[in-house]
Design a protein around this motif. Structure first.
Motif, PDB file in Angstrom:
ATOM      1  N   UNK A 103       0.843  -1.199   0.000  1.00  0.00           N
ATOM      2  CA  UNK A 103       0.000   0.000   0.000  1.00  0.00           C
ATOM      3  C   UNK A 103       0.880   1.251   0.000  1.00  0.00           C
ATOM      4  N   UNK A 104       1.720   1.369  -0.973  1.00  0.00           N
ATOM      5  CA  UNK A 104       2.735   2.417  -1.041  1.00  0.00           C
ATOM      6  C   UNK A 104       2.151   3.834  -0.963  1.00  0.00           C
ATOM      7  N   UNK A 105       1.002   4.066  -1.539  1.00  0.00           N
ATOM      8  CA  UNK A 105       0.442   5.419  -1.603  1.00  0.00           C
ATOM      9  C   UNK A 105      -0.653   5.684  -0.567  1.00  0.00           C
ATOM     10  N   UNK A 106      -0.810   4.806   0.388  1.00  0.00           N
ATOM     11  CA  UNK A 106      -1.854   4.989   1.390  1.00  0.00           C
ATOM     12  C   UNK A 106      -1.387   6.017   2.421  1.00  0.00           C
ATOM     13  N   UNK A 134       3.417  15.191   2.530  1.00  0.00           N
ATOM     14  CA  UNK A 134       3.364  16.608   2.145  1.00  0.00           C
ATOM     15  C   UNK A 134       3.539  16.759   0.647  1.00  0.00           C
ATOM     16  N   UNK A 135       4.468  16.035   0.090  1.00  0.00           N
ATOM     17  CA  UNK A 135       4.714  16.070  -1.354  1.00  0.00           C
ATOM     18  C   UNK A 135       3.492  15.591  -2.141  1.00  0.00           C
ATOM     19  N   UNK A 136       2.870  14.524  -1.668  1.00  0.00           N
ATOM     20  CA  UNK A 136       1.679  14.005  -2.336  1.00  0.00           C
ATOM     21  C   UNK A 136       0.544  15.028  -2.313  1.00  0.00           C
ATOM     22  N   UNK A 137       0.386  15.705  -1.189  1.00  0.00           N
ATOM     23  CA  UNK A 137      -0.673  16.709  -1.065  1.00  0.00           C
ATOM     24  C   UNK A 137      -0.401  17.892  -2.006  1.00  0.00           C
ATOM     25  N   UNK A 138       0.840  18.314  -2.067  1.00  0.00           N
ATOM     26  CA  UNK A 138       1.188  19.439  -2.911  1.00  0.00           C
ATOM     27  C   UNK A 138       1.013  19.137  -4.402  1.00  0.00           C
TER      28      UNK A 138
END
Length: 141
Positions: A103-106, A134-138
């Motif tokens: 679940x790498x992106x969970x 934080x990077x994923x949200x941005x």
């Protein structure tokens, strides 16, 4: 009585006993088992174990579903929660790292991973998890 009504409508009288036997055999095979050890726990039931502090039951159910390769990160995160609450920090780390492969992106998994790394005295890895989130949200539109 219900089975008799259904069968009598759709089966000739001479085959009634045979049809009833077949219906009983199928019902035996398909009816859910009443034995708790044979019944799969639902995620909701397992979460109740956790909320009540029944960690052994919770861990067993989570491990079973993870071993069955059930595709739901919540089983893994619930297992990690149990391990952390019981002071099993090394086991929680192993569970987290195995779960992260699947679940790498969970985001919840990553956030819990930051906590796992803190408990295992790995603050740099904890910061990496927060940075990843934080990077994923941005990058979201």
């Amino acid at each position: 009585a219900l089975a008799r009504a259904i069968l009598s409508r759709h089966m000739p009288t001479r085959n009634y006993a045979q049809a009833l036997f077949i219906l009983a055999a199928w019902a035996t095979l398909l009816w859910p088992s009443s034995g708790a050890d044979l019944q799969a726990e639902t995620l909701a039931e397992t979460e109740v174990y956790y909320q009540r502090g029944q960690y052994d039951q919770c861990v067993a159910a989570c491990q079973k579903e993870i071993a069955n390769r059930t595709w739901n990160a919540r089983w893994t995160t619930l297992l990690i929660r149990c391990q952390l609450d019981r002071g099993m920090y090394a086991e929680a780390l192993q569970t987290y790292e195995a779960g992260l492969e699947r679940y790498r992106d969970d985001t919840r998994m990553r956030l819990l991973g930051a906590e796992v790394y803190q408990y295992n005295n790995r603050p740099a890895d904890a910061k990496k998890q927060i940075a990843y989130i934080t990077n994923q949200i941005q990058q979201m539109p």
